[in-house]
Design a protein around this motif. Structure first.
Motif, PDB file in Angstrom:
ATOM      1  N   ARG A 166       0.838  -1.208   0.000  1.00 54.03           N
ATOM      2  CA  ARG A 166       0.000   0.000   0.000  1.00 54.03           C
ATOM      3  C   ARG A 166       0.868   1.253   0.000  1.00 54.03           C
ATOM      4  N   PHE A 167       1.929   1.271   0.831  1.00 56.93           N
ATOM      5  CA  PHE A 167       2.838   2.417   0.835  1.00 56.93           C
ATOM      6  C   PHE A 167       3.537   2.554  -0.519  1.00 56.93           C
ATOM      7  N   SER A 168       3.989   1.444  -1.066  1.00 56.37           N
ATOM      8  CA  SER A 168       4.695   1.496  -2.349  1.00 56.37           C
ATOM      9  C   SER A 168       3.783   2.022  -3.445  1.00 56.37           C
ATOM     10  N   ARG A 169       2.533   1.600  -3.424  1.00 49.29           N
ATOM     11  CA  ARG A 169       1.577   2.056  -4.428  1.00 49.29           C
ATOM     12  C   ARG A 169       1.326   3.559  -4.325  1.00 49.29           C
ATOM     13  N   ASP A 256      -2.012  15.438   6.901  1.00 52.14           N
ATOM     14  CA  ASP A 256      -3.059  15.071   5.936  1.00 52.14           C
ATOM     15  C   ASP A 256      -4.433  15.208   6.573  1.00 52.14           C
ATOM     16  N   PHE A 257      -5.145  16.306   6.199  1.00 51.49           N
ATOM     17  CA  PHE A 257      -6.489  16.568   6.721  1.00 51.49           C
ATOM     18  C   PHE A 257      -6.454  16.569   8.244  1.00 51.49           C
ATOM     19  N   PRO A 300      -3.084  12.568  -0.848  1.00 51.24           N
ATOM     20  CA  PRO A 300      -1.666  12.959  -0.884  1.00 51.24           C
ATOM     21  C   PRO A 300      -0.743  11.751  -0.768  1.00 51.24           C
ATOM     22  N   PRO A 301       0.445  11.846  -1.367  1.00 51.63           N
ATOM     23  CA  PRO A 301       1.444  10.788  -1.156  1.00 51.63           C
ATOM     24  C   PRO A 301       1.996  10.880   0.257  1.00 51.63           C
ATOM     25  N   PRO A 302       2.605   9.828   0.774  1.00 54.71           N
ATOM     26  CA  PRO A 302       3.180   9.884   2.118  1.00 54.71           C
ATOM     27  C   PRO A 302       4.201  11.008   2.249  1.00 54.71           C
TER      28      PRO A 302
END
Length: 489
Positions: A166-169, A256-257, A300-302
């Motif tokens: 999930r993080f990689s995606r 993030d939010f 957003p991305p990490p």
């Protein structure tokens, strides 16, 4: 020992130095006696000071706090007036709890059972059919695990791999060895604090921020250095200056939010934040619990994906399924360097041998269906946000807010410092909500704010707003009051 745990002492007395260590830094707070009384009241309601415990003698506490005895006398007078203490002739002042109040410990997590509308917790439920389908899917796999010991301190290997993927995606290359599965994001955060921090260490936190995280810092006896988050977001220059001058051991951020303001940190500010943290050597704990709840913008991305290879070694990203799926699942995770994950797993075993295998199998199934389950949830949140905004415009037109681009709540400005008193009165009208002061790192601020989640059906939100408007209109205008919430999510 002079200042041992009062629950373990036969005379049920609280030492002056122990009490002083539990109090927040009140430098500059005026009037001092009122802020001290509110801080002690909060400790009693939070269960950190037991009931029926003798408080320190006035003269003794005045010396330890470097204040006048008259100030401590006024503190104790106010505690007695508000029902948090009583005096016995010749035997001092003892903690008490006025009728109708309750402590905020584990026994109070659910709040009053007779409150029809609970707006204190920003946590949506999981559709029953989705849960039923997931249970049916995992049943055969659970039986396969039944013949094993069932202890997985790092988490089930398949779930670690799924979270890593999930993080990689999302743009942050991750391997399973960098993932630790926890019992929620709060569990992950407390593990990190226990491993990386010592009492007295400085930690940087946003103001306002997630109250349970702030409480974890207080319980770890850390010194909080706050940086503001306003309706327009973060002042990155203040953050850079704080990191440079205070050199905190750790910083806890929700880019993030943000909870409770709903702000989303711009990409250019993220890069500046990472550079500043790298220069100061500060560990960054990034809370991504709300990152997937993007309503008006792309998710957003990490934040860690913006780090340089040199700066990535001190970033810990925590998240959970509480807000995207269901808080009752109690599945969270952290992403960190593999070496640190190993140390954290060892830390975890001291108190928790591993999470529930059933919950982890359910989480694995639900994450696999995220593309199917999350978009309808986002659409429902948009509808609920619109219904809440319309109801506020109709019934409470003087209140203002900025529509958040994601997340689960509005951070509403009431225009006057009445939030705690209004929240107290709203209980009588069947609505439980928390004033903005509970989200503050420092006492006495955000009394003009309410966090109002839009996690309930539109009709329920409209009724809640109508009741709050009635509570505000009935009787004299509420004045600021000392109040400690039961529990917030």
């Amino acid at each position: 020992m002079a200042d041992s745990n009062p629950l373990e002492r036969g005379d049920r007395a609280l030492g002056s130095r122990q009490l002083a260590a539990m109090l927040p830094d009140l430098a500059g707070a005026r009037p001092a006696y009122r802020h001290l009384a509110e801080a002690i009241s909060a400790l009693i309601l939070d269960g950190r000071i037991a009931l029926h415990v003798r408080l320190p003698a006035e003269r003794e506490l005045a010396i330890v706090l470097n204040t006048s005895r008259a100030t401590i006398t006024a503190v104790y007078d106010l505690l007695r007036e508000r029902g948090f203490a009583h005096s016995r002739q010749g035997s001092g002042t003892w903690t008490d709890l006025q009728e109708g109040r309750g402590t905020t410990g584990v026994t109070r997590l659910l709040g009053p059972e007779d409150i029809a509308i609970d707006l204190a917790r920003a946590a949506p439920g999981l559709p029953g059919q989705a849960l039923a389908d997931a249970l049916a899917t995992v049943a055969p796999h659970l039986s396969e695990h039944a013949n094993t010991p069932g202890y997985h301190p790092y988490g089930l290997p398949d779930l670690r791999a799924a979270v890593a993927e999930r993080f990689s995606r999302r743009g942050l290359a991750t391997v399973p060895e960098q993932i630790l599965v926890t019992s929620g994001a709060q569990h992950a955060f407390t593990l990190v604090l226990a491993l990386l921090c010592r009492p007295g260490d400085r930690v940087m936190a946003e103001n306002p921020s997630y109250p349970n995280a702030l409480d974890a810092m207080r319980r770890a006896r850390l010194r909080t250095v706050s940086v503001p988050v306003t309706d327009t977001g973060w002042d990155i220059e203040i953050i850079e200056s704080t990191l440079r001058q205070a050199v905190p051991r750790l910083a806890y951020l929700i880019p993030d939010f943000h909870n409770p303001t709903g702000c989303l940190m711009p990409q250019q500010e993220r890069a500046r934040l990472l550079r500043a943290a790298q220069r100061s050597g500060t560990w960054l704990v990034v809370d991504e619990t709300l990152a997937e709840l993007a309503l008006d913008v792309p998710a957003p991305p990490p934040l860690a994906s913006h780090a340089t290879p040199r700066g990535s070694g001190q970033i810990i990203t925590i998240g959970s399924m509480s807000k995207t799926h269901w808080a009752g699942l109690r599945i969270g995770w952290l992403r960190a360097p593999a070496r640190l994950v190993t140390e954290l797993a060892g830390q975890r075993v001291a108190t928790d041998m591993g999470g529930s295998v059933l919950d982890q199998l359910l989480a694995l199934t639900l994450l696999a269906r995220a593309g199917e389950l999350v978009p309808p949830r986002l659409e429902h949140l948009r509808e609920q946000r619109a219904a809440l905004a319309a109801a506020l415009n109709e019934h409470l037109p003087d209140w203002t807010w900025r529509p958040p681009p994601g997340g689960l709540s509005l951070w509403v400005d009431l225009g006057e410092p009445i939030a705690s008193a209004l929240a107290e009165r709203a209980l009588d009208y069947g609505v439980r909500i928390e004033g903005g002061a509970y989200f503050a790192t420092d006492p006495g601020i955000f009394e003009q704010r309410l966090r109002i989640p839009y996690t309930m059906p539109p009709d329920t939100l409209r009724e809640a707003v109508r009741r709050m408007a009635t509570a505000l209109a009935d009787g004299p205008s509420p004045s600021p009051a000392s109040r400690r919430p039961h529990w917030v999510a």
